[in-house]
Design a protein around this motif. Sequence first.
Motif, PDB file in Angstrom:
ATOM      1  N   ARG A 127       0.841  -1.202   0.000  1.00 42.43           N
ATOM      2  CA  ARG A 127       0.000   0.000   0.000  1.00 42.43           C
ATOM      3  C   ARG A 127       0.877   1.253   0.000  1.00 42.43           C
ATOM      4  NH1 ARG A 127      -3.123  -4.164  -0.057  1.00 42.43           N
ATOM      5  NH2 ARG A 127      -5.171  -4.123   0.947  1.00 42.43           N
ATOM      6  N   PRO A 128       0.413   2.312  -0.674  1.00 43.77           N
ATOM      7  CA  PRO A 128       1.234   3.535  -0.750  1.00 43.77           C
ATOM      8  C   PRO A 128       1.599   4.096   0.620  1.00 43.77           C
ATOM      9  CG  PRO A 128      -0.786   3.774  -2.063  1.00 43.77           C
ATOM     10  CD  PRO A 128      -0.850   2.427  -1.414  1.00 43.77           C
ATOM     11  N   ILE A 151       5.664   5.387   3.712  1.00 42.11           N
ATOM     12  CA  ILE A 151       6.045   6.391   4.727  1.00 42.11           C
ATOM     13  C   ILE A 151       7.083   5.789   5.683  1.00 42.11           C
ATOM     14  CG2 ILE A 151       5.151   7.785   6.666  1.00 42.11           C
ATOM     15  CD1 ILE A 151       2.456   7.898   5.061  1.00 42.11           C
ATOM     16  N   ILE A 152       6.964   4.500   5.976  1.00 46.00           N
ATOM     17  CA  ILE A 152       7.941   3.823   6.857  1.00 46.00           C
ATOM     18  C   ILE A 152       9.323   3.843   6.190  1.00 46.00           C
ATOM     19  CG2 ILE A 152       8.620   1.617   7.897  1.00 46.00           C
ATOM     20  CD1 ILE A 152       5.715   0.885   8.219  1.00 46.00           C
ATOM     21  N   VAL A 153       9.345   3.502   4.911  1.00 48.49           N
ATOM     22  CA  VAL A 153      10.621   3.452   4.180  1.00 48.49           C
ATOM     23  C   VAL A 153      11.249   4.849   4.127  1.00 48.49           C
ATOM     24  CG1 VAL A 153      11.696   2.919   1.955  1.00 48.49           C
ATOM     25  CG2 VAL A 153       9.805   1.504   2.790  1.00 48.49           C
ATOM     26  N   ASP A 154      10.424   5.857   3.835  1.00 47.81           N
ATOM     27  CA  ASP A 154      10.936   7.238   3.756  1.00 47.81           C
ATOM     28  C   ASP A 154      11.493   7.678   5.102  1.00 47.81           C
ATOM     29  OD1 ASP A 154      10.239   7.416   1.150  1.00 47.81           O
ATOM     30  OD2 ASP A 154       8.337   8.450   1.493  1.00 47.81           O
ATOM     31  N   TYR A 155      10.815   7.301   6.187  1.00 48.79           N
ATOM     32  CA  TYR A 155      11.264   7.709   7.520  1.00 48.79           C
ATOM     33  C   TYR A 155      12.670   7.140   7.790  1.00 48.79           C
ATOM     34  CZ  TYR A 155      11.356   8.779  12.458  1.00 48.79           C
ATOM     35  OH  TYR A 155      11.719   9.289  13.673  1.00 48.79           O
ATOM     36  N   LYS A 173       1.137  10.537  10.129  1.00 48.27           N
ATOM     37  CA  LYS A 173      -0.180  10.432   9.483  1.00 48.27           C
ATOM     38  C   LYS A 173      -0.018   9.946   8.046  1.00 48.27           C
ATOM     39  CE  LYS A 173      -2.582  13.796  12.324  1.00 48.27           C
ATOM     40  NZ  LYS A 173      -1.687  13.624  13.437  1.00 48.27           N
ATOM     41  N   ASP A 174      -1.079   9.316   7.520  1.00 49.93           N
ATOM     42  CA  ASP A 174      -1.031   8.889   6.121  1.00 49.93           C
ATOM     43  C   ASP A 174      -1.464  10.039   5.211  1.00 49.93           C
ATOM     44  OD1 ASP A 174      -3.790   9.009   6.205  1.00 49.93           O
ATOM     45  OD2 ASP A 174      -4.100   6.847   6.175  1.00 49.93           O
ATOM     46  N   PHE A 175      -1.675   9.746   3.921  1.00 44.71           N
ATOM     47  CA  PHE A 175      -1.967  10.815   2.956  1.00 44.71           C
ATOM     48  C   PHE A 175      -3.350  11.431   3.173  1.00 44.71           C
ATOM     49  CE2 PHE A 175       0.843   7.654   0.843  1.00 44.71           C
ATOM     50  CZ  PHE A 175       2.013   8.399   0.965  1.00 44.71           C
ATOM     51  N   GLN A 176      -4.183  10.727   3.946  1.00 41.08           N
ATOM     52  CA  GLN A 176      -5.499  11.315   4.287  1.00 41.08           C
ATOM     53  C   GLN A 176      -5.459  11.982   5.654  1.00 41.08           C
ATOM     54  OE1 GLN A 176      -8.835   8.496   3.429  1.00 41.08           O
ATOM     55  NE2 GLN A 176      -7.117   7.191   2.849  1.00 41.08           N
ATOM     56  N   LEU A 177      -4.252  12.152   6.184  1.00 43.45           N
ATOM     57  CA  LEU A 177      -4.003  12.784   7.487  1.00 43.45           C
ATOM     58  C   LEU A 177      -4.575  11.987   8.661  1.00 43.45           C
ATOM     59  CD1 LEU A 177      -4.456  16.536   6.492  1.00 43.45           C
ATOM     60  CD2 LEU A 177      -2.373  15.166   6.541  1.00 43.45           C
ATOM     61  N   LEU A 178      -4.627  10.666   8.484  1.00 45.04           N
ATOM     62  CA  LEU A 178      -5.081   9.800   9.578  1.00 45.04           C
ATOM     63  C   LEU A 178      -3.854   9.204  10.283  1.00 45.04           C
ATOM     64  CD1 LEU A 178      -7.899   7.977   7.601  1.00 45.04           C
ATOM     65  CD2 LEU A 178      -8.212   9.660   9.428  1.00 45.04           C
TER      66      LEU A 178
END
Length: 261
Positions: A79-80, A84-88, A246-251
């Motif tokens: 999932r996209p 975020i984990i990889v980028d972090y 948060k994810d791309f929907q700010l959740l």
Amino acid sequence: MFDSDTIKSEFIFFLKEKLHFKDSEIYIDSDKGLSNANKDLIKEFIKKKNEGIPLDYILNSSKFNEYDFFVDSRVLIPRPETEIIVDYVKNHFSSPINILDAGTGSGCIGISIALNNPSFRVYGSDYSVDALDVACINKHNLNVKNFLLIQANWLSCFKTKCFDIIVSNPPYIAEGDSHLEKLVHEPNIALVSKENGLFCIKNIVEQSSKALKSGGILIIEHGYQQQDEVEETFKKNKFTKIINLKDFQLLPRITIGILER
Ligand code: GLN
């Protein structure tokens, strides 16, 4: 299950990716003949779409970060928001360190981290031998030298204080949750967890407090309504400086903590 625009764009993507059609052949050259092999592939595509099979499984390919991962029904489709984990990890760490991707599935997290920094030693563990088989295909397809696969029930086989970072996108959907109705083609074992979705997360946090070096980092993806319970579990297991991404929907979807020194 899908609207006609989605089906149309997926079909065009399929024609380009699998049958190597050019745009001009799709939109202009309506007389382009089809070989029998291609006709069969198109029939197969229509049949699978009618059964609701996701495009990534039909193409046996899923884009994650900039890489193409082999996927089939033995693993979750990446999932996209998991990127975020990889980028972090990419943005915060650089020196040679030991990293574990617990419940690696297709290997998408661990392999992307390993490819981003060849000095990292990355381990991918999974209980499912089927999933490990897929991760192994990806390790070889993407020629990843610093990624090792291990069969394990979460972190049960690892020594104490051996990792600098543990990352995981574990199963976290509660049994009977309505989201599962749309996910019937993906492996249940990769999606569902007991105790209202929290059983695997609790297990990983508890075991990580032993397997991480002191000062080590734990990064876990979870459901958008689980932030408070996940934070509580981190605190109970001696994690401090807890933050949430948060994810791309700010959740709120990813919790990060540092193991007390
Ligand atoms: N780590 C893999 C992914 O994020 C598998 C996750 C899982 O099976 N729950 O796609």
